[in-house]
Design a protein around this motif. Structure first.
Motif, PDB file in Angstrom:
ATOM      1  N   ARG A 138     -76.931  49.549  -9.441  1.00 40.00           N
ATOM      2  CA  ARG A 138     -77.634  49.776 -10.909  1.00 40.00           C
ATOM      3  C   ARG A 138     -78.605  48.836 -10.363  1.00 40.00           C
ATOM      4  N   THR A 139     -78.487  48.243  -9.700  1.00 39.83           N
ATOM      5  CA  THR A 139     -79.546  47.180  -9.623  1.00 39.83           C
ATOM      6  C   THR A 139     -80.636  47.575  -8.361  1.00 39.83           C
ATOM      7  N   ASN A 140     -80.380  48.641  -7.607  1.00 38.41           N
ATOM      8  CA  ASN A 140     -80.801  49.071  -6.725  1.00 38.41           C
ATOM      9  C   ASN A 140     -81.692  50.181  -7.220  1.00 38.41           C
ATOM     10  N   SER A 141     -81.060  50.780  -8.294  1.00 32.54           N
ATOM     11  CA  SER A 141     -81.559  51.997  -8.899  1.00 32.54           C
ATOM     12  C   SER A 141     -82.745  51.928  -9.744  1.00 32.54           C
ATOM     13  N   LEU A 142     -82.529  50.598 -10.432  1.00 29.63           N
ATOM     14  CA  LEU A 142     -83.710  50.218 -11.296  1.00 29.63           C
ATOM     15  C   LEU A 142     -84.773  49.639 -10.814  1.00 29.63           C
ATOM     16  N   ASN A 143     -84.342  48.713  -9.630  1.00 32.43           N
ATOM     17  CA  ASN A 143     -85.689  47.734  -8.816  1.00 32.43           C
ATOM     18  C   ASN A 143     -86.363  48.470  -7.560  1.00 32.43           C
ATOM     19  N   TYR A 144     -85.225  49.724  -7.452  1.00 33.28           N
ATOM     20  CA  TYR A 144     -86.467  50.853  -5.936  1.00 33.28           C
ATOM     21  C   TYR A 144     -86.300  51.913  -6.511  1.00 33.28           C
ATOM     22  N   LEU A 145     -85.060  52.335  -6.768  1.00 30.21           N
ATOM     23  CA  LEU A 145     -85.066  54.262  -6.914  1.00 30.21           C
ATOM     24  C   LEU A 145     -85.920  54.197  -7.922  1.00 30.21           C
ATOM     25  N   ALA A 146     -85.730  54.128  -8.734  1.00 32.67           N
ATOM     26  CA  ALA A 146     -85.956  54.774 -10.444  1.00 32.67           C
ATOM     27  C   ALA A 146     -87.719  55.230  -9.736  1.00 32.67           C
ATOM     28  N   PRO A 147     -88.190  53.571  -9.691  1.00 33.76           N
ATOM     29  CA  PRO A 147     -90.351  53.153  -9.357  1.00 33.76           C
ATOM     30  C   PRO A 147     -90.683  54.170  -8.537  1.00 33.76           C
ATOM     31  N   VAL A 148     -89.896  54.359  -7.459  1.00 34.39           N
ATOM     32  CA  VAL A 148     -90.201  55.094  -6.528  1.00 34.39           C
ATOM     33  C   VAL A 148     -90.335  56.971  -6.985  1.00 34.39           C
ATOM     34  N   ASN A 149     -89.090  56.847  -8.026  1.00 37.68           N
ATOM     35  CA  ASN A 149     -89.351  58.810  -8.325  1.00 37.68           C
ATOM     36  C   ASN A 149     -90.217  58.418  -9.326  1.00 37.68           C
ATOM     37  N   LEU A 150     -90.644  57.663  -9.598  1.00 41.87           N
ATOM     38  CA  LEU A 150     -91.107  57.944 -10.998  1.00 41.87           C
ATOM     39  C   LEU A 150     -93.115  57.318 -10.462  1.00 41.87           C
ATOM     40  N   LYS A 188     -85.916  44.323  -4.556  1.00 46.98           N
ATOM     41  CA  LYS A 188     -86.977  43.961  -5.281  1.00 46.98           C
ATOM     42  C   LYS A 188     -87.839  44.000  -3.752  1.00 46.98           C
ATOM     43  N   THR A 189     -87.430  44.055  -2.640  1.00 49.06           N
ATOM     44  CA  THR A 189     -87.994  43.499  -1.301  1.00 49.06           C
ATOM     45  C   THR A 189     -87.929  44.842  -0.676  1.00 49.06           C
ATOM     46  N   ALA A 190     -87.104  45.955  -1.111  1.00 48.56           N
ATOM     47  CA  ALA A 190     -86.966  47.662  -0.648  1.00 48.56           C
ATOM     48  C   ALA A 190     -87.536  47.643  -1.373  1.00 48.56           C
ATOM     49  N   PHE A 191     -88.600  47.913  -2.707  1.00 46.78           N
ATOM     50  CA  PHE A 191     -89.264  48.691  -2.974  1.00 46.78           C
ATOM     51  C   PHE A 191     -90.556  48.148  -2.950  1.00 46.78           C
ATOM     52  N   ASP A 192     -91.284  46.778  -2.757  1.00 47.14           N
ATOM     53  CA  ASP A 192     -91.713  45.817  -2.159  1.00 47.14           C
ATOM     54  C   ASP A 192     -92.596  46.539  -0.814  1.00 47.14           C
ATOM     55  N   GLN A 193     -91.476  46.950   0.093  1.00 47.57           N
ATOM     56  CA  GLN A 193     -91.955  47.274   1.696  1.00 47.57           C
ATOM     57  C   GLN A 193     -92.423  49.312   1.401  1.00 47.57           C
ATOM     58  N   TRP A 194     -91.731  49.295   0.467  1.00 47.00           N
ATOM     59  CA  TRP A 194     -91.517  51.024   0.045  1.00 47.00           C
ATOM     60  C   TRP A 194     -93.737  51.281  -0.708  1.00 47.00           C
ATOM     61  N   PHE A 195     -93.938  49.976  -0.512  1.00 46.27           N
ATOM     62  CA  PHE A 195     -94.617  50.195  -1.776  1.00 46.27           C
ATOM     63  C   PHE A 195     -96.199  50.046  -0.471  1.00 46.27           C
ATOM     64  N   ARG A 196     -95.982  49.099   0.637  1.00 47.43           N
ATOM     65  CA  ARG A 196     -96.851  48.820   1.120  1.00 47.43           C
ATOM     66  C   ARG A 196     -96.929  49.925   2.392  1.00 47.43           C
ATOM     67  N   CYS A 197     -96.028  50.166   2.693  1.00 46.89           N
ATOM     68  CA  CYS A 197     -95.974  51.574   3.326  1.00 46.89           C
ATOM     69  C   CYS A 197     -96.927  53.083   3.577  1.00 46.89           C
ATOM     70  N   ASN A 198     -96.807  52.202   1.717  1.00 46.70           N
ATOM     71  CA  ASN A 198     -97.683  54.153   1.181  1.00 46.70           C
ATOM     72  C   ASN A 198     -99.540  53.687   0.870  1.00 46.70           C
ATOM     73  N   LEU A 199     -99.528  52.255   1.221  1.00 44.10           N
ATOM     74  CA  LEU A 199    -101.268  51.571   0.896  1.00 44.10           C
ATOM     75  C   LEU A 199    -101.788  52.268   1.706  1.00 44.10           C
ATOM     76  N   THR A 200    -102.545  52.496   3.017  1.00 41.72           N
ATOM     77  CA  THR A 200    -103.228  52.996   3.275  1.00 41.72           C
ATOM     78  C   THR A 200    -103.158  54.577   2.624  1.00 41.72           C
ATOM     79  N   GLU A 201    -102.252  55.562   2.726  1.00 43.29           N
ATOM     80  CA  GLU A 201    -102.030  57.001   1.983  1.00 43.29           C
ATOM     81  C   GLU A 201    -102.772  57.029   1.035  1.00 43.29           C
ATOM     82  N   TRP A 202    -102.358  56.284   0.258  1.00 45.18           N
ATOM     83  CA  TRP A 202    -103.068  56.413  -1.254  1.00 45.18           C
ATOM     84  C   TRP A 202    -104.630  55.305  -0.988  1.00 45.18           C
ATOM     85  N   LYS A 203    -105.237  55.143  -0.452  1.00 47.03           N
ATOM     86  CA  LYS A 203    -106.259  54.213   0.153  1.00 47.03           C
ATOM     87  C   LYS A 203    -107.120  56.125  -0.211  1.00 47.03           C
ATOM     88  N   ILE A 204    -106.745  56.738   1.124  1.00 45.70           N
ATOM     89  CA  ILE A 204    -106.913  57.889   1.317  1.00 45.70           C
ATOM     90  C   ILE A 204    -107.063  58.812   0.182  1.00 45.70           C
TER      91      ILE A 204
END
Length: 289
Positions: A138-150, A188-204
């Motif tokens: 449940r924690t993984n769904s709400l803090n990581y998977l759901a925001p990734v999906n959205l 929370k760390t999983a989502f933060d890492q996912w988010f930071r991995c995408n920073l360069t691509e979002w910047k482009i």
């Protein structure tokens, strides 16, 4: 808590969480007329953000589980002169997240600012988690998977407006792992890492992706934990102001001024932290015997 302790707590909070002054002109220029999506919008930080933005003639789309509270906030938003739609969804369930995405696309074909705020906090020992695997799913769904999906689904819309994605994170993800916080800190760390991995691509893509690392905030999420009652905590209004300031600023992240000292201590004091954690837990276990 005695009056003396309350005064001491307020002084500490003022020191740790100094007030933020908003440049209302810059905020108005940044958000007026924009479509802003906020998850976790029915209480706490999400609610305060909705009320703050509502005075700037925006279109808000608020997503959360509590329909009654969302409707009440939507009424205030409309009274303040802004447009507002709500989506009731429980991000614990992947089917609910998918439904929310479909409903979001029926409400708008434009997103200027997406604020990923929904989250779940949980503190439980390993021993007490042995039969509670659902705590992790449940924690993984709400803090990581759901925001990734959205965010995956809405990135094309945000790209079209050269908009912003705001990640509401926690200081825990930048510090050493803490006992009893496995479910929360890992998700929370999983989502933060996912988010930071995408920073360069979002910047482009011309998307501004920003993260705010918040300390303990006095919200409904921390209420079940009795230990937090006497802890210094930031108020939701303060957090909302900091997020609003980040949105109109050129910065890519925001974190407490004192976090650097904790990060430095984490880097150089790993052994000490592990030793302190061990002794603390050992003492707690001995008390419970």
């Amino acid at each position: 808590m005695t009056n003396k302790n309350k005064v001491s707590k307020r002084i500490i909070e003022q020191f740790l969480f100094p007030s933020v002054t908003l440049n209302r002109t810059k905020l108005q220029k940044t958000v007026t007329g924009k479509t802003i999506v906020i998850t976790g919008a029915s209480y706490g930080i999400g609610e305060q953000l909705a009320l703050l933005f509502s005075t700037y003639n925006v279109k808000l789309i608020l997503i959360a589980r509590t329909a009654e509270k969302l409707n009440a906030i939507a009424d205030i938003v409309k009274e303040n002169g802004s447009l507002c739609n709500i989506i009731v969804a429980d991000f614990y369930q992947e089917t609910e997240t998918e439904r929310a995405i479909k409903e979001l696309f029926t409400l708008t074909d434009t997103i200027d600012i997406f604020i990923s705020n929904a989250g779940k906090s949980i503190m439980r020992s390993l021993e007490n988690s042995l039969t509670r695997y659902h705590d992790f799913t449940r924690t993984n769904s709400l803090n990581y998977l759901a925001p990734v999906n959205l965010i995956l689904a809405t990135t094309p819309l945000i790209k079209a407006t050269k908009g912003q994605i705001i990640n509401i994170s926690a200081i825990n993800v930048l510090l050493l792992p803490a006992p009893k916080w496995a479910a929360y800190q890992a998700s929370k760390t999983a989502f933060d890492q996912w988010f930071r991995c995408n920073l360069t691509e979002w910047k482009i893509m011309k998307i501004q992706a920003k993260t705010i690392y918040l300390p303990l905030v006095n919200t409904k999420m921390i209420a079940p934990n009795e230990k937090y009652k006497n802890f210094p905590a930031m108020q939701p209004e303060q957090a909302a102001f900091r997020i609003a300031k980040l949105i109109y600023s050129s910065k890519s992240y925001d974190k407490p001024w004192w976090l650097l000292f904790l990060q430095t201590s984490s880097f150089f004091g790993k052994y000490i932290w592990e030793k302190i954690s061990f002794l603390y837990l050992k003492k707690q276990n001995e008390k419970s015997i």
